[in-house]
Design an enzyme around this catalytic site. Structure first.
Site, mmCIF file in Angstrom:
data_model
loop_
_atom_site.group_PDB
_atom_site.id
_atom_site.type_symbol
_atom_site.label_atom_id
_atom_site.label_comp_id
_atom_site.label_asym_id
_atom_site.label_seq_id
_atom_site.Cartn_x
_atom_site.Cartn_y
_atom_site.Cartn_z
ATOM 1 N N ASN A 144 1.373 4.750 2.052
ATOM 2 C CA ASN A 144 1.354 3.320 2.356
ATOM 3 C C ASN A 144 0.092 2.991 3.164
ATOM 4 O O ASN A 144 0.135 2.809 4.380
ATOM 5 C CB ASN A 144 2.617 2.931 3.140
ATOM 6 C CG ASN A 144 2.773 1.447 3.300
ATOM 7 O OD1 ASN A 144 1.842 0.679 3.114
ATOM 8 N ND2 ASN A 144 3.972 1.035 3.689
ATOM 9 N N TYR A 173 -1.200 -0.267 11.527
ATOM 10 C CA TYR A 173 -0.859 0.436 12.762
ATOM 11 C C TYR A 173 -2.107 0.960 13.475
ATOM 12 O O TYR A 173 -2.221 0.839 14.696
ATOM 13 C CB TYR A 173 0.138 1.556 12.478
ATOM 14 C CG TYR A 173 1.451 1.029 11.946
ATOM 15 C CD1 TYR A 173 2.086 -0.062 12.547
ATOM 16 C CD2 TYR A 173 2.051 1.584 10.828
ATOM 17 C CE1 TYR A 173 3.283 -0.560 12.056
ATOM 18 C CE2 TYR A 173 3.245 1.096 10.332
ATOM 19 C CZ TYR A 173 3.862 0.021 10.949
ATOM 20 O OH TYR A 173 5.042 -0.462 10.455
ATOM 21 N N GLU A 203 7.455 5.860 12.226
ATOM 22 C CA GLU A 203 7.115 6.711 11.091
ATOM 23 C C GLU A 203 6.573 5.819 9.985
ATOM 24 O O GLU A 203 7.008 4.682 9.840
ATOM 25 C CB GLU A 203 8.337 7.473 10.540
ATOM 26 C CG GLU A 203 8.829 8.595 11.424
ATOM 27 C CD GLU A 203 9.824 8.112 12.470
ATOM 28 O OE1 GLU A 203 10.059 8.839 13.433
ATOM 29 O OE2 GLU A 203 10.359 6.987 12.328
ATOM 30 N N LEU A 246 0.615 -11.699 9.258
ATOM 31 C CA LEU A 246 1.987 -11.771 9.751
ATOM 32 C C LEU A 246 2.476 -10.423 10.276
ATOM 33 O O LEU A 246 3.214 -10.379 11.271
ATOM 34 C CB LEU A 246 2.925 -12.283 8.657
ATOM 35 C CG LEU A 246 2.612 -13.663 8.073
ATOM 36 C CD1 LEU A 246 3.671 -14.066 7.063
ATOM 37 C CD2 LEU A 246 2.463 -14.702 9.152
ATOM 38 N N ARG A 267 -0.860 -9.666 3.827
ATOM 39 C CA ARG A 267 -2.318 -9.806 3.941
ATOM 40 C C ARG A 267 -2.731 -11.143 4.554
ATOM 41 O O ARG A 267 -3.798 -11.663 4.268
ATOM 42 C CB ARG A 267 -2.996 -9.613 2.590
ATOM 43 C CG ARG A 267 -2.727 -8.242 1.984
ATOM 44 C CD ARG A 267 -4.011 -7.493 1.824
ATOM 45 N NE ARG A 267 -3.855 -6.208 1.229
ATOM 46 C CZ ARG A 267 -3.845 -5.054 1.915
ATOM 47 N NH1 ARG A 267 -3.902 -5.062 3.215
ATOM 48 N NH2 ARG A 267 -3.758 -3.910 1.294
#
Length: 164
Positions: A122, A129, A117, A94, A91
């Site tokens: 999550n 992403y 994947e 990075l 968070r």
């Protein structure tokens, strides 16, 4: 690509270097992997990735590993196999920095598209992403080990454009 120092906003005077991983880094890689995932990769998997020449890069503050990624490429496409930031360092941007570095490496290697994947369970990874231009392009049934059997994987992809 050469080792490249990175300054991260919000980290005061802390400086990071992203460089290729080596066998000597595997103790730190495994400490992060075991802390971050309920079903981590084994040391043997990381060893094999290094042995066959996958792009294995780590982000270091001094000699301390903060995160890493593993990327493979062939025929104009690449596959991000693993991207992980130490839980205590999450968070703070990075993950985005590592993903940006992986993208630049893929472009230098002539890749036009990156695949990965991710577990549907999550949400932090999914948000990372999506924020970085990945879109869902498919699903792999029963891909991951889960507490109760298996979990599907969301397949995501991002166009990388022309090589850098």
């Amino acid at each position: 690509m050469n080792t490249e120092p990175l300054e991260m906003p919000g980290h005061g005077q802390e400086h990071f270097v992203v460089r290729p991983l080596s066998e000597t880094d595997l103790d730190q890689v495994m400490a992060i992997e075991l802390a971050a995932y309920p079903y981590p990769w084994t040391r043997g998997i990381f060893h094999d990735c290094l042995r066959v020449g996958y792009e294995c890069w780590g982000m270091f503050s001094d000699t301390r590993l903060a995160g890493y990624f593993v990327l493979t490429h062939a025929a104009g496409e690449c596959h991000l196999l693993n991207l992980c930031v130490a839980p205590s360092r999450q968070r703070n941007g990075l993950g985005s920095t590592l993903l940006e570095h992986a993208t630049r490496i893929a472009q230098v290697r002539g890749c036009k598209r990156m695949f990965l994947e991710v577990r549907p369970s999550n949400p932090a990874a999914l948000a990372l992403y999506r924020k970085n231009g990945f879109e869902q392009v498919g699903q792999r049934p029963d891909y991951y080990t889960a507490d109760e059997g298996r979990e599907d994987a969301i397949i995501m992809a991002r166009d990388l454009g022309a090589a850098a």
